[in-house]
Scaffold this active site. Structure first.
Site, PDB file in Angstrom:
ATOM      1  N   PRO A  71       0.766  -1.246   0.000  1.00  0.00           N
ATOM      2  CA  PRO A  71       0.000   0.000   0.000  1.00  0.00           C
ATOM      3  C   PRO A  71       0.798   1.299   0.000  1.00  0.00           C
ATOM      4  O   PRO A  71       0.396   2.273  -0.632  1.00  0.00           O
ATOM      5  CB  PRO A  71      -0.850  -0.112   1.274  1.00  0.00           C
ATOM      6  CG  PRO A  71      -1.025  -1.581   1.475  1.00  0.00           C
ATOM      7  CD  PRO A  71       0.285  -2.171   1.053  1.00  0.00           C
ATOM      8  N   LYS A 173       1.950   8.075 -12.072  1.00  0.00           N
ATOM      9  CA  LYS A 173       0.795   7.338 -11.580  1.00  0.00           C
ATOM     10  C   LYS A 173      -0.089   8.235 -10.708  1.00  0.00           C
ATOM     11  O   LYS A 173      -1.321   8.232 -10.837  1.00  0.00           O
ATOM     12  CB  LYS A 173       1.241   6.114 -10.772  1.00  0.00           C
ATOM     13  CG  LYS A 173       0.128   5.393 -10.026  1.00  0.00           C
ATOM     14  CD  LYS A 173      -0.948   4.842 -10.959  1.00  0.00           C
ATOM     15  CE  LYS A 173      -2.169   4.334 -10.194  1.00  0.00           C
ATOM     16  NZ  LYS A 173      -1.898   3.135  -9.394  1.00  0.00           N
ATOM     17  N   LYS A 242      -4.564   8.560  -0.803  1.00  0.00           N
ATOM     18  CA  LYS A 242      -3.101   8.519  -0.721  1.00  0.00           C
ATOM     19  C   LYS A 242      -2.476   8.996  -2.030  1.00  0.00           C
ATOM     20  O   LYS A 242      -1.540   9.816  -2.033  1.00  0.00           O
ATOM     21  CB  LYS A 242      -2.636   7.103  -0.417  1.00  0.00           C
ATOM     22  CG  LYS A 242      -1.118   6.936  -0.354  1.00  0.00           C
ATOM     23  CD  LYS A 242      -0.677   5.521  -0.665  1.00  0.00           C
ATOM     24  CE  LYS A 242      -0.877   5.178  -2.132  1.00  0.00           C
ATOM     25  NZ  LYS A 242      -0.304   3.874  -2.509  1.00  0.00           N
TER      26      LYS A 242
END
Length: 302
Positions: A71, A173, A242
């Site tokens: 993660p 990303k 995030k």
């Protein structure tokens, strides 16, 4: 010239990692997996014929390359620290986590001091494309290291984009997810406006997909996960927050004004606080529904 990669350690077989590692096995790589969830590596080995390891160090032992997909960058750092005694000179670490570019550069620099190269190769496409091996992969690192990683990456993705030096893949990303997140939110608001006006939201999606308003969310998410009320695309709302935070971090580091990005991140974070842990990212629509006192596909307040 470095030898081709045959043996791959794989750290993190969650929703994305499991099908990605399975495709490496199908491609003929010798894969050894580990995961923090007890029994998960054993279950993967039983299903695919791979080997199971109890720790990252065990997964890395004897490997030509180690893939990490966890993660956060903090967990990447912990995994790398744990496997460091098992890494030999010439091993290639392929971090496919959607992580922080700055932290990744720090880890890569540390590994370089031990003769271990690192590239960052986060992915886009979600669980469906992870299963079919058709992920888009955004890669950062030295050209020679990316050349060596190429066969591994091609077993998991069909669109591999070299974005620049180490950290560039992760920056790309995060920015990709910023664009995706913004398109999702504005699309949901448009559907709510249209429904309250009297338009059928499913028909609206059809029209958007035939017009300039088309985006990934109109094509693959609104009918499938919002209008169906499933909200189970397989990518966590907390992970999207995030990634948006990383995009803003890159914005700050480059002194780029980001007023819309900041608002976008704030809305996603608000949805995460509203819905609590474990929510799918598609459930962010519920925040807009709450504000409008309207449920898409119905007329009642959610």
């Amino acid at each position: 010239m470095s030898a081709p990669i045959k043996r791959v350690g794989f750290v993190g077989i969650g929703n994305m990692g499991w099908p990605m590692a399975a495709n490496l096995v199908k491609a003929g790589f010798e894969v050894t997996v580990c995961d923090v969830v007890p029994g998960r590596a054993d279950a993967f080995a039983a299903e695919t014929g791979a080997k199971a390891a109890a720790t990252p160090a065990d997964a890395a032992a004897g490997a030509d390359s180690v893939v990490t997909i966890v993660p956060t960058s903090k967990q990447v750092g912990e995994a790398v620290e744990a496997m460091l005694p098992a890494l030999t000179k010439g091993t290639l670490v392929i971090d496919m986590t959607s992580g922080q570019p700055g932290r990744t550069r720090e880890i890569a620099s540390m590994l370089a001091g031990h003769g271990v190269a690192m590239v960052d190769c986060p992915v886009s496409g979600g669980v469906p494309r992870a299963k079919t091996g058709q992920l888009a992969i955004m890669a950062g690192g030295a050209e020679a290291d990316l050349d060596r990683a190429d066969a591994v990456l091609k077993a998991m993705g069909t669109s591999i984009h070299r974005c620049g030096p180490i950290g560039a893949g992760q920056a790309m990303k995060a920015l990709n997810n910023l664009v995706s997140a913004g398109g999702y939110l504005i699309g949901i608001e448009a559907l709510l406006i249209g429904q309250r006006f009297g338009l059928d939201p499913a028909k609206m999606v059809d029209v958007l997909n035939a017009s300039t308003g088309m985006n990934n969310s109109t094509q693959k998410k609104f009918k499938e996960y919002v209008l169906s009320r499933r909200f189970d695309a397989g990518f966590g709302l907390d992970l999207m927050v995030k990634d948006l935070s990383i995009a803003l971090e890159v914005g700050r580091e480059t002194t780029t004004p980001t007023p819309f990005a900041a608002l976008c991140r704030e809305m996603w974070a608000s949805a995460a606080a509203l819905l609590g842990p474990g929510a799918d990212h598609t459930a962010v629509a519920k925040l807009s529904e709450q504000l409008a006192h309207t449920e898409l596909g119905g007329n009642k307040a959610p």
